[in-house]
Motif scaffolding. Structure first.
Motif, PDB file in Angstrom:
ATOM      1  N   LYS A 250       0.805  -1.310  -0.160  1.00 44.36           N
ATOM      2  CA  LYS A 250      -0.010   0.001   0.098  1.00 44.36           C
ATOM      3  C   LYS A 250       0.735   1.284   0.137  1.00 44.36           C
ATOM      4  CE  LYS A 250      -3.547   2.492   0.754  1.00 44.36           C
ATOM      5  NZ  LYS A 250      -4.639   2.045   1.740  1.00 44.36           N
ATOM      6  N   LEU A 251       1.929   1.139   0.664  1.00 44.13           N
ATOM      7  CA  LEU A 251       2.654   2.308   0.842  1.00 44.13           C
ATOM      8  C   LEU A 251       3.521   2.939  -0.409  1.00 44.13           C
ATOM      9  CD1 LEU A 251       4.183   1.548   4.437  1.00 44.13           C
ATOM     10  CD2 LEU A 251       2.175   3.148   3.962  1.00 44.13           C
ATOM     11  N   LYS A 252       3.584   1.930  -1.199  1.00 38.43           N
ATOM     12  CA  LYS A 252       4.083   2.444  -2.601  1.00 38.43           C
ATOM     13  C   LYS A 252       3.299   2.289  -3.847  1.00 38.43           C
ATOM     14  CE  LYS A 252       6.204  -2.332  -3.304  1.00 38.43           C
ATOM     15  NZ  LYS A 252       7.234  -3.183  -3.409  1.00 38.43           N
ATOM     16  N   ASP A 253       1.948   2.137  -3.554  1.00 37.57           N
ATOM     17  CA  ASP A 253       1.102   1.853  -4.419  1.00 37.57           C
ATOM     18  C   ASP A 253       0.169   3.291  -4.711  1.00 37.57           C
ATOM     19  OD1 ASP A 253      -0.883   1.147  -6.241  1.00 37.57           O
ATOM     20  OD2 ASP A 253      -2.182   0.049  -4.857  1.00 37.57           O
TER      21      ASP A 253
ATOM     22  N   ALA B 157      -2.440  -1.594  -7.392  1.00 33.97           N
ATOM     23  CA  ALA B 157      -1.800  -2.807  -6.836  1.00 33.97           C
ATOM     24  C   ALA B 157      -2.514  -3.575  -5.834  1.00 33.97           C
ATOM     25  CB  ALA B 157      -0.179  -2.576  -6.388  1.00 33.97           C
ATOM     26  N   VAL B 158      -3.100  -2.588  -4.804  1.00 34.73           N
ATOM     27  CA  VAL B 158      -3.908  -3.310  -3.896  1.00 34.73           C
ATOM     28  C   VAL B 158      -5.164  -3.758  -4.109  1.00 34.73           C
ATOM     29  CG1 VAL B 158      -5.236  -2.317  -1.649  1.00 34.73           C
ATOM     30  CG2 VAL B 158      -2.756  -1.541  -1.991  1.00 34.73           C
ATOM     31  N   GLN B 159      -5.855  -3.289  -5.280  1.00 30.10           N
ATOM     32  CA  GLN B 159      -7.192  -3.612  -5.791  1.00 30.10           C
ATOM     33  C   GLN B 159      -7.038  -4.862  -6.377  1.00 30.10           C
ATOM     34  OE1 GLN B 159     -10.498  -2.363  -5.306  1.00 30.10           O
ATOM     35  NE2 GLN B 159      -9.295  -1.214  -3.621  1.00 30.10           N
ATOM     36  N   THR B 160      -5.705  -4.979  -7.122  1.00 31.26           N
ATOM     37  CA  THR B 160      -5.530  -6.476  -7.799  1.00 31.26           C
ATOM     38  C   THR B 160      -5.321  -7.455  -6.838  1.00 31.26           C
ATOM     39  OG1 THR B 160      -4.403  -5.170  -9.694  1.00 31.26           O
ATOM     40  CG2 THR B 160      -4.000  -7.527  -9.324  1.00 31.26           C
ATOM     41  N   LEU B 161      -4.559  -7.071  -5.621  1.00 30.45           N
ATOM     42  CA  LEU B 161      -4.264  -7.898  -4.545  1.00 30.45           C
ATOM     43  C   LEU B 161      -5.554  -8.368  -4.086  1.00 30.45           C
ATOM     44  CD1 LEU B 161      -2.264  -9.451  -2.725  1.00 30.45           C
ATOM     45  CD2 LEU B 161      -2.180  -7.592  -1.623  1.00 30.45           C
ATOM     46  N   THR B 162      -6.378  -7.576  -3.421  1.00 30.54           N
ATOM     47  CA  THR B 162      -7.452  -7.862  -2.575  1.00 30.54           C
ATOM     48  C   THR B 162      -8.470  -8.588  -3.403  1.00 30.54           C
ATOM     49  OG1 THR B 162      -8.295  -5.638  -2.630  1.00 30.54           O
ATOM     50  CG2 THR B 162      -7.093  -6.230  -0.530  1.00 30.54           C
TER      51      THR B 162
END
Length: 273
Positions: free
Chosen positions: A255-258, A263-268
């Motif tokens: 999250k801190l580098k997104d 990237a977070v939406q793809t992960l979760t």
């Protein structure tokens, strides 16, 4: 130097219980609070086994009168550990706004009530506030909308409070565990027929639960988190943010580098697919 005093909320189980025992072992005078002191058996047994004593007191973080009564009895306080909280699974369309308010009362406003009451004592001692949040306070997670909203609020509040409190000599830190093997998961209030109640979201909830069971199969122990809490209590210059495991650091780091959130939406998104 006289013995320092720490007040810890939510000590009937999990991280709170382990931190109360570990802090007492490190020489702290521990005021171990919980909403229902009838549930103090596990804490008292653990303290006895460790050869230490803790002062168990009633404190309901959602009741300002209870908070004031508990703090009013203290002459000195060197540290506060905001640990009390409750998990919650659900999604907006399938639950009431009152359900969400309840989650906020326990996980956000409870932290505020206790911290506000403790600040005069902490200013006097040049003490510190440690607040257990979660990686769910950094990354929003499926079916954790209300819980993550509360933890995001705590993170924002404490991050904003920290420089102000520092001018009065009080340090502020947030502690962000990932999966922890404790009773927290069993207290999320998920009904036996949750999948039936999920309606059109049942497939996504089923996928999420499967993924979560796998994550908690390799969870960090409360004792490991407690050891880090005690280090923070003793640190000369405690960090503002402490992630308690490699898994938590890797997860929050995404999250801190997104910068655009993709990237977070793809992960979760993979958790509910």
């Amino acid at each position: 130097m006289s013995t320092k005093t720490v007040l810890i909320t939510g000590t009937s189980s999990g991280i709170g219980l382990a931190t109360a025992v570990a802090a007492a072992q490190s020489g702290w005078q521990v005021i171990a609070t919980m909403r229902d002191t009838a549930k103090a058996g596990a804490l008292l047994a653990a303290a006895e086994a460790a050869g230490v004593t803790v002062d168990v007191r009633t404190l309901d973080v959602t009741d300002p009168a209870s908070v004031e009564a508990c703090l009013a009895g203290l002459d000195r306080l060197d540290a506060l550990v905001n640990n009390a909280g409750a998990g919650h699974l659900g999604t907006l369309e399938r639950e009431s706004v009152e359900d969400v308010r309840t989650v906020m009362e326990v996980n956000f406003f409870g932290v505020l009530h206790v911290t506000k009451a403790a600040m005069p004592l902490l200013r006097a001692s040049k003490g510190r506030v440690l607040t257990v949040t979660s990686v769910g306070g950094v990354i929003g997670q499926p079916f954790n909308e209300a819980y993550c909203a509360a933890k995001f609020a705590v993170e924002g509040f404490m991050e904003s409070l920290a420089p102000v409190a520092a001018t009065a000599g009080v340090s502020v830190s947030v502690v962000e565990p990932g999966a922890v093997a404790s009773e927290f998961v069993s207290n999320v209030g998920l009904a036996d027929n949750a999948l039936e109640q999920a309606g059109p979201y049942a497939p996504a909830l089923s996928a999420y639960l499967d993924r979560t069971r796998g994550a908690f199969a390799h969870a960090q122990t409360p004792q490991d988190v407690a050891a880090q809490m005690v280090e923070l209590l003793a640190a000369e210059r405690p960090a503002f943010r402490v992630l308690t495991s490699d898994a938590a650091r890797a997860f929050a780091g995404a999250k801190l580098k997104d910068l655009d959130g993709s990237a977070v939406q793809t992960l979760t998104g993979t958790w509910v697919a």
